[in-house]
Structure formats: structure tokens, C-alpha cells
Write an enzyme that holds these catalytic residues in place. Structure first.
Site, PDB file in Angstrom:
ATOM      1  N   HIS A 136      10.250  -7.327 -15.329  1.00  0.00           N
ATOM      2  CA  HIS A 136      10.953  -5.980 -14.861  1.00  0.00           C
ATOM      3  C   HIS A 136      12.288  -5.677 -16.219  1.00  0.00           C
ATOM      4  O   HIS A 136      12.257  -4.700 -16.707  1.00  0.00           O
ATOM      5  CB  HIS A 136      11.869  -6.208 -13.729  1.00  0.00           C
ATOM      6  CG  HIS A 136      12.900  -5.488 -13.229  1.00  0.00           C
ATOM      7  ND1 HIS A 136      12.546  -4.417 -12.287  1.00  0.00           N
ATOM      8  CD2 HIS A 136      13.868  -5.190 -13.375  1.00  0.00           C
ATOM      9  CE1 HIS A 136      13.394  -3.728 -11.665  1.00  0.00           C
ATOM     10  NE2 HIS A 136      14.539  -4.400 -12.680  1.00  0.00           N
ATOM     11  N   GLU A 137      12.912  -6.812 -16.528  1.00  0.00           N
ATOM     12  CA  GLU A 137      13.949  -6.853 -17.251  1.00  0.00           C
ATOM     13  C   GLU A 137      13.486  -6.120 -18.854  1.00  0.00           C
ATOM     14  O   GLU A 137      14.141  -5.521 -19.373  1.00  0.00           O
ATOM     15  CB  GLU A 137      14.640  -8.174 -17.512  1.00  0.00           C
ATOM     16  CG  GLU A 137      15.465  -8.662 -16.166  1.00  0.00           C
ATOM     17  CD  GLU A 137      16.331  -7.494 -15.632  1.00  0.00           C
ATOM     18  OE1 GLU A 137      16.734  -6.500 -16.121  1.00  0.00           O
ATOM     19  OE2 GLU A 137      16.386  -7.511 -14.250  1.00  0.00           O
ATOM     20  N   HIS A 140      13.369  -2.756 -18.694  1.00  0.00           N
ATOM     21  CA  HIS A 140      14.444  -1.968 -18.956  1.00  0.00           C
ATOM     22  C   HIS A 140      15.018  -2.032 -20.530  1.00  0.00           C
ATOM     23  O   HIS A 140      15.583  -1.173 -21.085  1.00  0.00           O
ATOM     24  CB  HIS A 140      15.672  -2.932 -18.332  1.00  0.00           C
ATOM     25  CG  HIS A 140      15.526  -2.219 -16.877  1.00  0.00           C
ATOM     26  ND1 HIS A 140      15.553  -1.135 -16.362  1.00  0.00           N
ATOM     27  CD2 HIS A 140      15.738  -3.195 -15.746  1.00  0.00           C
ATOM     28  CE1 HIS A 140      15.574  -1.127 -14.967  1.00  0.00           C
ATOM     29  NE2 HIS A 140      15.823  -2.404 -14.619  1.00  0.00           N
ATOM     30  N   HIS A 146      14.511   2.374 -12.758  1.00  0.00           N
ATOM     31  CA  HIS A 146      14.100   1.734 -11.362  1.00  0.00           C
ATOM     32  C   HIS A 146      12.912   2.723 -11.204  1.00  0.00           C
ATOM     33  O   HIS A 146      13.000   3.803 -11.220  1.00  0.00           O
ATOM     34  CB  HIS A 146      14.896   1.274 -10.597  1.00  0.00           C
ATOM     35  CG  HIS A 146      15.653   0.010 -10.800  1.00  0.00           C
ATOM     36  ND1 HIS A 146      17.155   0.016 -10.763  1.00  0.00           N
ATOM     37  CD2 HIS A 146      15.236  -0.836 -11.063  1.00  0.00           C
ATOM     38  CE1 HIS A 146      17.637  -1.217 -10.953  1.00  0.00           C
ATOM     39  NE2 HIS A 146      16.386  -1.684 -11.668  1.00  0.00           N
ATOM     40  N   CYS A 147      11.826   2.304 -10.324  1.00  0.00           N
ATOM     41  CA  CYS A 147      10.631   2.743 -10.074  1.00  0.00           C
ATOM     42  C   CYS A 147      10.628   2.946  -8.342  1.00  0.00           C
ATOM     43  O   CYS A 147      10.801   1.972  -7.726  1.00  0.00           O
ATOM     44  CB  CYS A 147       9.534   2.597 -10.584  1.00  0.00           C
ATOM     45  SG  CYS A 147       7.989   3.177  -9.945  1.00  0.00           S
ATOM     46  N   CYS A 152       5.137  -1.290  -8.031  1.00  0.00           N
ATOM     47  CA  CYS A 152       5.468  -1.513  -9.302  1.00  0.00           C
ATOM     48  C   CYS A 152       6.455  -2.398  -9.796  1.00  0.00           C
ATOM     49  O   CYS A 152       7.717  -2.699  -8.888  1.00  0.00           O
ATOM     50  CB  CYS A 152       5.974  -0.190  -9.922  1.00  0.00           C
ATOM     51  SG  CYS A 152       6.504  -0.023 -11.642  1.00  0.00           S
ATOM     52  N   CYS A 171       3.554   0.408 -12.904  1.00  0.00           N
ATOM     53  CA  CYS A 171       2.552   1.341 -12.427  1.00  0.00           C
ATOM     54  C   CYS A 171       2.031   2.316 -13.405  1.00  0.00           C
ATOM     55  O   CYS A 171       2.679   2.615 -14.546  1.00  0.00           O
ATOM     56  CB  CYS A 171       3.417   2.312 -10.990  1.00  0.00           C
ATOM     57  SG  CYS A 171       4.627   3.262 -11.738  1.00  0.00           S
ATOM     58  N   CYS A 174       5.090   4.266 -14.973  1.00  0.00           N
ATOM     59  CA  CYS A 174       5.969   3.521 -15.903  1.00  0.00           C
ATOM     60  C   CYS A 174       5.342   3.028 -16.997  1.00  0.00           C
ATOM     61  O   CYS A 174       5.675   2.882 -18.219  1.00  0.00           O
ATOM     62  CB  CYS A 174       6.508   2.306 -15.109  1.00  0.00           C
ATOM     63  SG  CYS A 174       7.595   2.808 -14.017  1.00  0.00           S
TER      64      CYS A 174
END
EC number: 3.4.-.-
Length: 186
Positions: A136-137, A140, A146-147, A152, A171, A174
Site C-alpha cells: 500500500h505505502e 503511494h 486510495h482506491c 485492492c 486492482c 491501480c
């Protein structure tokens, strides 16, 4: 091949760093980026980020140091993993923080550990949660926001339950954005 550094901050079990790095590498190496573990950093480097009333560390304060370590190593991005509890202004806590500009991120395992919630220790669950937050990070760091898709990895985790629901992958939407953004930085 460009490199993502994963840097333990304080004592983080070697098996956790190894397993997280292997998973992240299995994804990013297919996109021309390898992942390797960096040398451990002392938590004392970040004492100025400690808020005694909250008993937490300001997450964003870790990023310049991690960025500098990555710059010196020629890394594309640097992710620190720490056991201290993190917060950001306006939030009770965060699992992690990232900066696209600094190409760095930090993830805390403090609230990812089942023991935090009064449950028995579970190394596999800790690995799974840490992988998701690192992915996740890194999203970024590479320009993703954010999704809305709860499955995701870029979906915002308001609680550890949100982290448990999502998959450790981007996903299709993304993924497309990430690949486009990686083409620019590679």
C-alpha cells in the site's frame, strides 16, 4: 535493475523482513525493480518524533532519513518497518505513511500484531498484514491514491479489519496507473 530497500527500524524479526521482501520482490521484480533488505536503523534516530502524551511517533518524521538512506544507496524507494506506534496529525494512528516526493515510506507493525487486540501471536497473519501495508505505502510512493475497491491493496485501512479484507495486490485500475508511473521513474 532498480532497487527498493526495506529497512528494519529497531528490532524487527529477520524472518519478517525476509518474507515481506520476498513477496514485494515477487511483484516488483516482474516490473524491473528488485527488492532487498537494508541495514537496520536504531529507533534512537527518531526520538525527536516521539509524542510523550500520545506515546506514539509522528510517522512523517521518519521519511527524510529513509529518503536519504535510499538516495545514498541509489535506491528507487525506501520503506522502513518499525514496531513503534505511529500517528499523523488529525489521526489517532496510522499503519504507515509515504511520500512520493521523498520516495520513502514507513510501516508500523505495532497495530498489525494480533496481540495488540488481545489475540494469540500469529506470525503468518503478521506477515500477511505487513505485506499489505508495505505494498500500500509503495503504491503511494509511486503516485497512487486510495482506491474505493475494498479488495485492492490501495484501499484505505481505517482498522486492521480493513487490512484483513483487502488482497495484497493492486486492482486492475491501480495496476495500470502504477505501471504507467513506474515507466516514468525507471
Amino acid at each position: 535493475m532498480r532497487v527498493i530497500l526495506i529497512v528494519p527500524i529497531g528490532y524487527i524479526p529477520e524472518w519478517l523482513i525476509k518474507d515481506v521482501a520476498e513477496f514485494v520482490d515477487s511483484y516488483y521484480s516482474r516490473r524491473g525493480v528488485s527488492v532487498k533488505a537494508g541495514d537496520s536503523l536504531s529507533e534512537s534516530l527518531f526520538l525527536s518524533a516521539y509524542h510523550p502524551f500520545r506515546r506514539q511517533f509522528l510517522g512523517g518524521a521518519f521519511l527524510p532519513t529513509l529518503s536519504e538512506i535510499g538516495r545514498r544507496a541509489g535506491a528507487l524507494a525506501t520503506v522502513g518497518i518499525t514496531k513503534v506506534d505511529l500517528y499523523e496529525k488529525g489521526m489517532n494512528f496510522v499503519f504507515g505513511v509515504a511520500s512520493e516526493k521523498l520516495r520513502s515510506a514507513v510501516v508500523s507493525i505495532h497495530r498489525l500484531r494480533p496481540e495488540f487486540y488481545g489475540r494469540p501471536s500469529n506470525d503468518e497473519l503478521l506477515i500477511e498484514r505487513t505485506v499489505k501495508e508495505v505494498m500500500h505505502e509503495l503504491g503511494h510512493v509511486f503516485g497512487l491514491s486510495h482506491c474505493p475497491n475494498v479488495r485492492c491493496v490501495m484501499h484505505f485501512s481505517n482498522s486492521v479489519d480493513d487490512t484483513d479484507i483487502k488482497l495484497p495486490y493492486y486492482c486492475p485500475n491501480c495496476e495500470r496507473k502504477l505501471l504507467r508511473n513506474l515507466e516514468v521513474v525507471l
